[in-house]
Design a protein around this motif. Sequence first.
Motif, PDB file in Angstrom:
ATOM      1  N   MET A   1       0.852  -1.175   0.000  1.00  0.00           N
ATOM      2  CA  MET A   1       0.000   0.000   0.000  1.00  0.00           C
ATOM      3  C   MET A   1       0.895   1.234   0.000  1.00  0.00           C
ATOM      4  SD  MET A   1      -3.104  -1.022   2.547  1.00  0.00           S
ATOM      5  CE  MET A   1      -3.920   0.507   2.142  1.00  0.00           C
ATOM      6  N   SER A   3       0.768   5.785  -0.862  1.00  0.00           N
ATOM      7  CA  SER A   3      -0.102   6.945  -1.016  1.00  0.00           C
ATOM      8  C   SER A   3      -0.230   7.381  -2.474  1.00  0.00           C
ATOM      9  CB  SER A   3       0.402   8.112  -0.168  1.00  0.00           C
ATOM     10  OG  SER A   3       1.698   8.485  -0.585  1.00  0.00           O
ATOM     11  N   ALA A   8       4.915   3.907  -4.411  1.00  0.00           N
ATOM     12  CA  ALA A   8       4.693   2.466  -4.562  1.00  0.00           C
ATOM     13  C   ALA A   8       5.990   1.699  -4.838  1.00  0.00           C
ATOM     14  CB  ALA A   8       3.685   2.202  -5.680  1.00  0.00           C
ATOM     15  N   GLU A  69      -3.938   1.530  -9.231  1.00  0.00           N
ATOM     16  CA  GLU A  69      -4.557   2.110  -8.043  1.00  0.00           C
ATOM     17  C   GLU A  69      -5.855   1.382  -7.746  1.00  0.00           C
ATOM     18  OE1 GLU A  69      -6.347   6.311  -6.373  1.00  0.00           O
ATOM     19  OE2 GLU A  69      -5.259   6.297  -8.247  1.00  0.00           O
ATOM     20  N   LEU A  72      -9.605   0.327  -1.006  1.00  0.00           N
ATOM     21  CA  LEU A  72      -9.984  -0.655   0.010  1.00  0.00           C
ATOM     22  C   LEU A  72     -11.494  -0.748   0.110  1.00  0.00           C
ATOM     23  CD1 LEU A  72      -7.537   0.123   2.935  1.00  0.00           C
ATOM     24  CD2 LEU A  72      -7.569  -1.901   1.504  1.00  0.00           C
TER      25      LEU A  72
END
Length: 77
Positions: A1, A3, A8, A69, A72
Amino acid sequence: MASDEREAVPVWTESLLAEKPFGRASTYLARSAARGDTSFMPVGIVGLANVWSVTGLCGGDLLLADIVETVLPPNGS
């Protein structure tokens, strides 16, 4: 995970070092990507939203990875 797509790559290199999914090659791959070489910078894929590609050379081998991207689910898992 992570931001964003730029974060990444270093997050992925940390997981490579911890989990070693490619055996000894995981360490070499992580170090190659972590050097901050501009070839490992994510580039947006034309025609797709929130999808990037990362390419680079790793010991003479070509690395090609995609970053997608995701979100959740509402319960957070």
